[in-house]
Design a protein around this motif. Structure first.
Motif, PDB file in Angstrom:
ATOM      1  N   VAL A   9       0.854  -1.188   0.000  1.00 38.71           N
ATOM      2  CA  VAL A   9       0.000   0.000   0.000  1.00 38.71           C
ATOM      3  C   VAL A   9       0.888   1.235   0.000  1.00 38.71           C
ATOM      4  O   VAL A   9       1.871   1.304   0.753  1.00 38.71           O
ATOM      5  N   SER A  11       0.610   5.454   0.211  1.00 38.43           N
ATOM      6  CA  SER A  11      -0.216   6.654   0.373  1.00 38.43           C
ATOM      7  C   SER A  11       0.335   7.794  -0.482  1.00 38.43           C
ATOM      8  O   SER A  11       1.484   7.764  -0.918  1.00 38.43           O
ATOM      9  N   ARG A  34      -1.299  -1.096  -4.185  1.00 40.85           N
ATOM     10  CA  ARG A  34      -2.547  -0.383  -3.918  1.00 40.85           C
ATOM     11  C   ARG A  34      -2.202   1.087  -3.694  1.00 40.85           C
ATOM     12  O   ARG A  34      -1.590   1.451  -2.686  1.00 40.85           O
ATOM     13  N   LEU A  36      -3.058   4.843  -2.970  1.00 35.68           N
ATOM     14  CA  LEU A  36      -4.086   5.604  -2.272  1.00 35.68           C
ATOM     15  C   LEU A  36      -4.125   7.053  -2.749  1.00 35.68           C
ATOM     16  O   LEU A  36      -3.083   7.693  -2.896  1.00 35.68           O
ATOM     17  N   THR A  37      -5.334   7.549  -2.961  1.00 38.55           N
ATOM     18  CA  THR A  37      -5.513   8.937  -3.388  1.00 38.55           C
ATOM     19  C   THR A  37      -6.872   9.415  -2.911  1.00 38.55           C
ATOM     20  O   THR A  37      -7.799   8.612  -2.696  1.00 38.55           O
ATOM     21  N   ARG A  38      -7.009  10.721  -2.741  1.00 34.38           N
ATOM     22  CA  ARG A  38      -8.318  11.272  -2.382  1.00 34.38           C
ATOM     23  C   ARG A  38      -9.184  11.517  -3.606  1.00 34.38           C
ATOM     24  O   ARG A  38     -10.374  11.745  -3.483  1.00 34.38           O
ATOM     25  N   CYS A  56      -7.063   3.302  -5.070  1.00 32.78           N
ATOM     26  CA  CYS A  56      -8.054   3.217  -4.002  1.00 32.78           C
ATOM     27  C   CYS A  56      -8.294   4.599  -3.413  1.00 32.78           C
ATOM     28  O   CYS A  56      -7.339   5.298  -3.054  1.00 32.78           O
ATOM     29  N   LYS A  57      -9.545   4.974  -3.300  1.00 35.27           N
ATOM     30  CA  LYS A  57      -9.881   6.259  -2.678  1.00 35.27           C
ATOM     31  C   LYS A  57      -9.686   6.148  -1.176  1.00 35.27           C
ATOM     32  O   LYS A  57     -10.220   5.231  -0.528  1.00 35.27           O
ATOM     33  N   CYS A  58      -8.931   7.083  -0.614  1.00 36.31           N
ATOM     34  CA  CYS A  58      -8.643   7.017   0.819  1.00 36.31           C
ATOM     35  C   CYS A  58      -8.324   8.403   1.354  1.00 36.31           C
ATOM     36  O   CYS A  58      -7.458   9.099   0.831  1.00 36.31           O
ATOM     37  N   ASP A  65     -11.436   4.518   6.297  1.00 34.80           N
ATOM     38  CA  ASP A  65     -10.742   4.543   5.010  1.00 34.80           C
ATOM     39  C   ASP A  65      -9.373   3.888   5.119  1.00 34.80           C
ATOM     40  O   ASP A  65      -8.963   3.105   4.251  1.00 34.80           O
ATOM     41  N   ALA A  69      -8.005   0.507   3.337  1.00 27.74           N
ATOM     42  CA  ALA A  69      -6.825   0.604   2.472  1.00 27.74           C
ATOM     43  C   ALA A  69      -5.745  -0.396   2.861  1.00 27.74           C
ATOM     44  O   ALA A  69      -5.071  -0.970   1.997  1.00 27.74           O
TER      45      ALA A  69
END
Length: 316
Positions: A9, A11, A34, A36-38, A56-58, A65, A69
């Motif tokens: 993962v 971020s 994976r 992660l993005t807003r 993945c929206k996080c 969230d 994630a």
């Protein structure tokens, strides 16, 4: 034993550090990533999806969230963003600790956290109220005491990309240029890095070598130690036009670069300690991990010569 690739993962996947890590991990072909993005609809997020990332929206401030994630992953690279909370310096610390708690709860095997030095505690004289540093360092200390099986701390140097953007290079009427930045001196020496290009290869190599080697360690991401005077000299050499360093006192900073007025302690810190202080004395580790790490001269040539040539002659 499962033959499935490890899930990592990352971020801030559309940002400088996270984007570099995602791209480097995907390039190895050894991991599921994976990202992660807003904002799933951003061009960068869509590009990562086409490269094979699970985008993945996080929102890292929302515990559910973060749990979603991290679920099912073995490794996570986490970088929290100070700029998200410019008026609430404790929020980054709160966020980072919550992410660490979730990592512990779900049984994450290896947390790789982007940290920075302590600037408030343990100083005989002046303390340095540097929001971008101490929140991250407090999270690092929290992670160390939390009992996650493996944790590694990545220390990123001064971004080369801030030169000419956050710190402007102003061309004067006589054809010379000024590199403008608050407080620092000609001989102020910093650890510097092209973070967008070089964070990923360093982190990917750390992951490849495994937690047995890197658990508990601080890992520098910096190509060299260089003075601000040398930066100006290098810009002169590469561009062919004279570039001089001009440092601003606090009053001048408030007038000319008001967005940096609240960050003056950081430049005072750089004068005394560089970026890493004594947290990391040997930055050669970065070059061992990534032999082609970008020097400032290489970055300057790429940024101010090659891009100018492409723009001038409309080469696509």
């Amino acid at each position: 034993m499962s033959s499935q690739k490890p899930l990592v993962v990352v971020s801030g996947a559309t940002g400088i550090q996270g984007g570099s890590v995602v791209n480097s991990l995907l390039a190895t072909g050894k991991y599921r990533v994976r990202a992660l993005t807003r904002n799933l609809e951003s061009d960068k997020a869509k590009t990562l999806a086409t490269k094979g990332a699970e985008v993945c929206k996080c929102d890292l401030s929302i515990k559910e969230d973060v749990r979603n994630a991290l679920n099912g992953s073995e490794i996570a690279f986490i970088n929290t963003n100070t700029a998200t909370y410019p008026n609430s310096p404790t929020e980054e610390e709160i966020q980072g600790k919550m992410i660490a708690d979730v990592a512990k709860e779900i049984g994450l095997n290896w947390l790789i956290y982007s940290s920075l030095p302590e600037t408030l505690e343990g100083f005989e004289g002046s303390k340095y109220n540097i929001v971008a540093f101490y929140g991250k360092n407090r999270v690092e200390k929290y992670i160390r005491a939390l009992g996650i099986p493996n944790a590694t701390f990545i220390y990123i140097g001064f971004y080369t990309s801030n030169i000419g953007t956050v710190y402007p290079i102003i061309t004067k009427n006589d054809g010379t240029s000024e590199f403008v930045i608050p407080v620092v001196k000609e001989d102020t020496t910093i650890e510097i890095v092209d973070a967008e290009t070089d964070t990923g290869p360093v982190v990917a190599k750390v992951i490849e070598e495994g937690p047995e080697k890197w658990n508990g360690k601080k890992v520098p991401v910096a190509s060299e130690r260089i003075s601000f005077g040398k930066i100006a000299e290098t810009l002169t050499k590469v561009t062919g036009r004279q570039v001089k360093l001009r440092t601003l006192n606090p009053e001048e900073t408030k007038k000319e670069l008001p967005s940096l007025d609240r960050s003056l302690d950081m430049y005072r810190w750089l004068n005394e300690y560089g970026v890493f202080r004594s947290e990391i004395s040997d930055i050669s580790v970065a070059k061992v991990l990534h032999p082609n790490i970008t020097t400032f001269e290489q970055y300057a040539y790429k940024t101010w010569v090659i891009k100018t040539y492409i723009s001038k002659f409309k080469i696509i």
